[in-house]
Design a protein around this motif. Structure first.
Motif, PDB file in Angstrom:
ATOM      1  N   PRO A  48      78.101  70.170 -32.026  1.00 16.48           N
ATOM      2  CA  PRO A  48      77.339  70.454 -33.249  1.00 16.48           C
ATOM      3  C   PRO A  48      75.903  69.942 -33.180  1.00 16.48           C
ATOM      4  O   PRO A  48      75.621  68.961 -32.489  1.00 16.48           O
ATOM      5  N   ASP A  49      75.025  70.624 -33.931  1.00 15.13           N
ATOM      6  CA  ASP A  49      73.640  70.156 -34.049  1.00 15.13           C
ATOM      7  C   ASP A  49      73.529  69.104 -35.150  1.00 15.13           C
ATOM      8  O   ASP A  49      72.568  68.334 -35.177  1.00 15.13           O
ATOM      9  N   ALA A  50      74.486  69.133 -36.079  1.00  9.87           N
ATOM     10  CA  ALA A  50      74.518  68.123 -37.153  1.00  9.87           C
ATOM     11  C   ALA A  50      75.967  67.933 -37.596  1.00  9.87           C
ATOM     12  O   ALA A  50      76.802  68.824 -37.403  1.00  9.87           O
ATOM     13  N   ILE A  51      76.215  66.776 -38.167  1.00 11.11           N
ATOM     14  CA  ILE A  51      77.568  66.466 -38.649  1.00 11.11           C
ATOM     15  C   ILE A  51      77.497  66.082 -40.121  1.00 11.11           C
ATOM     16  O   ILE A  51      76.653  65.276 -40.525  1.00 11.11           O
ATOM     17  N   VAL A  52      78.380  66.701 -40.919  1.00  9.62           N
ATOM     18  CA  VAL A  52      78.524  66.336 -42.329  1.00  9.62           C
ATOM     19  C   VAL A  52      79.895  65.687 -42.468  1.00  9.62           C
ATOM     20  O   VAL A  52      80.897  66.296 -42.095  1.00  9.62           O
ATOM     21  N   MET A  53      79.946  64.483 -42.971  1.00 11.08           N
ATOM     22  CA  MET A  53      81.255  63.814 -43.008  1.00 11.08           C
ATOM     23  C   MET A  53      81.438  62.889 -44.202  1.00 11.08           C
ATOM     24  O   MET A  53      80.472  62.383 -44.771  1.00 11.08           O
ATOM     25  N   GLY A  54      82.699  62.684 -44.574  1.00  4.97           N
ATOM     26  CA  GLY A  54      83.048  61.661 -45.548  1.00  4.97           C
ATOM     27  C   GLY A  54      83.280  60.355 -44.816  1.00  4.97           C
ATOM     28  O   GLY A  54      83.339  60.334 -43.580  1.00  4.97           O
ATOM     29  N   LEU A  55      83.433  59.275 -45.554  1.00  7.27           N
ATOM     30  CA  LEU A  55      83.683  57.987 -44.901  1.00  7.27           C
ATOM     31  C   LEU A  55      85.167  57.645 -44.868  1.00  7.27           C
ATOM     32  O   LEU A  55      85.646  56.976 -43.972  1.00  7.27           O
ATOM     33  N   LEU A  56      85.887  58.120 -45.886  1.00 10.89           N
ATOM     34  CA  LEU A  56      87.305  57.799 -45.963  1.00 10.89           C
ATOM     35  C   LEU A  56      88.095  58.921 -45.303  1.00 10.89           C
ATOM     36  O   LEU A  56      88.492  59.879 -45.946  1.00 10.89           O
ATOM     37  N   LEU A  57      88.282  58.791 -44.015  1.00 13.99           N
ATOM     38  CA  LEU A  57      88.922  59.865 -43.255  1.00 13.99           C
ATOM     39  C   LEU A  57      90.312  59.472 -42.797  1.00 13.99           C
ATOM     40  O   LEU A  57      90.592  58.295 -42.556  1.00 13.99           O
ATOM     41  N   SER A  58      91.166  60.483 -42.666  1.00 18.47           N
ATOM     42  CA  SER A  58      92.470  60.244 -42.050  1.00 18.47           C
ATOM     43  C   SER A  58      92.255  59.846 -40.595  1.00 18.47           C
ATOM     44  O   SER A  58      91.274  60.251 -39.972  1.00 18.47           O
ATOM     45  N   GLY A  59      93.194  59.108 -40.069  1.00 15.88           N
ATOM     46  CA  GLY A  59      93.093  58.710 -38.670  1.00 15.88           C
ATOM     47  C   GLY A  59      92.311  57.425 -38.541  1.00 15.88           C
ATOM     48  O   GLY A  59      92.560  56.455 -39.234  1.00 15.88           O
ATOM     49  N   ALA A  60      91.322  57.456 -37.676  1.00 24.97           N
ATOM     50  CA  ALA A  60      90.628  56.211 -37.362  1.00 24.97           C
ATOM     51  C   ALA A  60      89.676  55.744 -38.457  1.00 24.97           C
ATOM     52  O   ALA A  60      89.253  54.593 -38.464  1.00 24.97           O
ATOM     53  N   GLY A  61      89.301  56.631 -39.382  1.00 27.24           N
ATOM     54  CA  GLY A  61      88.369  56.244 -40.439  1.00 27.24           C
ATOM     55  C   GLY A  61      86.942  56.605 -40.070  1.00 27.24           C
ATOM     56  O   GLY A  61      86.587  56.744 -38.888  1.00 27.24           O
ATOM     57  N   GLY A  62      86.102  56.759 -41.097  1.00 29.37           N
ATOM     58  CA  GLY A  62      84.742  57.236 -40.896  1.00 29.37           C
ATOM     59  C   GLY A  62      83.864  56.301 -40.099  1.00 29.37           C
ATOM     60  O   GLY A  62      83.111  56.728 -39.216  1.00 29.37           O
TER      61      GLY A  62
END
Lengths: 121, 246
Positions: A48-62
């Protein structure tokens, strides 16, 4: 002209879908995932050229994901926009490569598109 | 029960308590996720270019999310003393209660492309509980399972019984929970940090603590069994001796 690619990482699939819809409508190429573990694979595959993400993620976390992204030379430079309803300040996340923080409770789809455009400019 | 490889925690009354102000902060955090989604869905509906089908889908998502927010608000906002005063303990058919929980949650699961089922058993035990309260606890467990489950396998409601107690469990297939989950949750709530369970992102954990509080009011207890591929949150309730009197 080839459209820029944005990876959306959001734990709530319906919210992720909204982000994806807004960005696709604005002409970006978009892929999305809800899990921090699969996100890293998707980064390698999608580039990706950019990433949009939340902080509270499933798995390892944001935060773990941000740390992981910063630890590789080919991903450390990818601009990251964090969308979160938690009280988090941009200055706290800058060391992790975050360039924008949006309040996911208050922002509008246009705000997200504008933020992606600005980090890609 | 068939979870021998798991590690159990909770299930005992170990002096759990929550101060109301601390709970309020954590409860607000718990409601954050559905409220953010409601806002984004309502903004999406304002898009005039949406087709009829997409508009219908968004409307359904709005309705289901608002129902979820209401459930959460009622659950975490209920005052223990008021609840205790209204407690109506009665014999409850465990399987029928599970079916009611399924009926309530199935639309939400289906909209997320997931499913929830009751593991069938020949005889349904009777337990002693406040029916609506226990239903609320189980719906809360089911809601947790939906948001943390991988979606590959159906979430299961499981009824088990022995001579003294009936166990109602909700088995999910999501990220594991830490062995010291209850202590961590209590620590977070008491510090007002309202941080989520690690790897289970959408909740502050206050729903689980509340479930424990409500279940203990009914003379039962709450626990969690950890599996490699998920968790079973369960309540243990006292068996109803009503039938033995006939």
């Amino acid at each position: 002209m080839k459209s820029a690619k944005v990876l959306v990482i959001e734990s709530d699939p319906w919210l992720g879908e909204r982000f994806e819809y807004a960005l696709k409508k604005a002409g970006f190429g978009v892929r999305s995932t809800s899990n921090a573990y699969s996100a890293m694979d998707m980064v390698d595959e999608f580039r990706p050229d950019a990433i949009v993400m939340g902080l509270l993620l499933s798995g390892a976390g944001g935060l773990s994901l941000l740390h992981e992204l910063q630890s590789y030379t080919d991903t450390a430079g990818v601009p990251v926009i964090v969308c979160s309803a938690t009280n988090v300040m941009l200055d706290e996340l800058r060391p992790y490569g975050v360039e924008r923080v949006l309040d996911s409770g208050a922002m509008k789809p246009d705000d997200l598109v504008a933020a992606v455009r600005s980090v890609l400019a | 029960m068939g979870v021998a490889r798991g590690i159990e925690s909770g299930g005992d009354n170990d002096g759990f308590s929550m101060d109301q102000p601390d709970l309020l902060g954590a409860a607000a955090s718990e409601l954050n996720a559905p409220l953010v989604l409601l806002r984004q869905l309502s903004l999406a509906l304002a898009d005039e270019t949406l087709g009829v089908d997409e508009r219908r889908r968004l409307t359904e998502q709005l309705a289901l999310t608002s129902e979820r927010a209401l459930r959460l608000a009622r659950h975490v906002g209920s005052h223990p003393e008021d609840t205790f005063m209204r407690l109506a303990l009665e014999p409850v058919n465990a399987m029928m209660l599970c079916q009611e929980v399924i009926n309530e949650l199935q639309p939400l699961f289906a909209a997320h492309g997931q499913s929830i089922v009751v593991r069938q058993r020949a005889k349904s035990p009777l337990l002693v509980a406040d029916r609506s309260l226990l239903r609320r606890v189980l719906v809360g467990f089911g809601d947790n399972a939906l948001h943390y489950g991988s979606g590959d396998k159906p979430v299961q409601l499981i009824v088990e019984a022995n001579a003294q107690r009936v166990r109602l469990g909700v088995r999910d297939y999501g990220p594991s929970v830490p062995a010291d989950m209850w202590q961590r949750l209590e620590g977070r709530v008491s510090r007002r940090a309202a941080m989520p369970l690690p790897r289970r992102p959408q909740a502050s954990g206050v729903s689980l603590l509340k479930a424990r509080q409500l279940t203990e009011m009914m003379g039962g207890n709450v626990g969690v069994t950890r599996h490699r591929d998920g968790a079973t949150f369960f309540v243990n309730m006292q068996v109803s001796g009503q039938l033995s009197l006939l």
